[in-house]
Design an enzyme around this catalytic site. Structure first.
Site: not given
Ligand code: AMP
Length: 191
Positions: A146, A89, A128, A14, A134
């Site tokens: 998640r 969300r 990632r 996204k 992160r």
């Protein structure tokens, strides 16, 4: 106004696609994840509150998230529209967004889901995690949490907009440019 929701599980691309799309369509990009991370970095009270949830891979409470989102929209008057990335969300957030936009004589134009299978998402998020810095991309446990949160709390948002004839899916695997083109086609159609 054009109000697009770029939707999809964590790791579906996204953020990457939103950056390209806002340039092309001259829209404002609002990522609630980025806003939380900005607050975290600057140790604001909002950041400290959000950290409790982000670190677990859970959602930040609706009230906090909705207020932050509204403030950001109001900071951008007289724009062509927005790409919402990572918001709404939950169903509550979706209803709040609908009411908020209605108050501005506007509405959600379209929700586009980037459709990516789970095993590909886990692979991408782990990859990632090596460079993003992160914490929530680094642990497999948080990543799986998640994804579970997405299925339980966020998928209902897709259904909420299906009922309004606004939800569509775009295949989110393959060459970045190809996915971008697929998204562009959907947006041009919506305008
Ligand atoms: P993201 O960068 O969109 O993956 O978001 C990172 C984290 O920020 C999420 O795992 C949540 O903890 C939090 N977050 C981002 N957007 C929202 C939202 N709309 N509602 C609740 N929590 C959110």
């Amino acid at each position: 106004m054009i109000n697009l929701i770029l939707f999809g599980p964590p790791g579906s691309g996204k953020g990457t696609q939103a950056l390209k799309l806002v340039k092309k369509f001259k829209l404002v990009h609002i990522s609630t994840g980025d806003l939380f991370r900005f607050n975290l970095k600057n140790n604001t009270p909002l950041g400290l509150e959000a950290k409790k949830y982000i670190d677990k891979g859970a959602l930040v409470p609706d009230k906090v998230t909705i207020n932050m989102l509204k403030a950001k929209v109001l900071e951008n008057p007289k724009v062509k529209g927005f790409i919402f990335d990572g918001f709404p969300r939950t169903k509550k957030q979706a209803s709040a967004l609908d009411r908020f936009l209605k108050g501005m004589d506007s509405e959600v134009t379209k929700l586009i889901m980037l459709d990516v299978p789970d095993d590909e998402l886990v692979r991408r998020l782990k990859e990632r995690g090596k460079t993003s810095g992160r914490a929530d991309d680094k642990s497999k446990k948080i990543i799986l949490n998640r994804l579970a949160t997405y299925k339980e709390e966020t998928i209902p948002v897709f259904d909420h907009y299906i009922k309004k004839g606004k939800s569509i899916k775009v295949w989110g695997v393959g060459d970045l440019e190809m996915i971008y083109k697929r998204l562009c086609l959907e947006i041009k159609e919506a305008k």
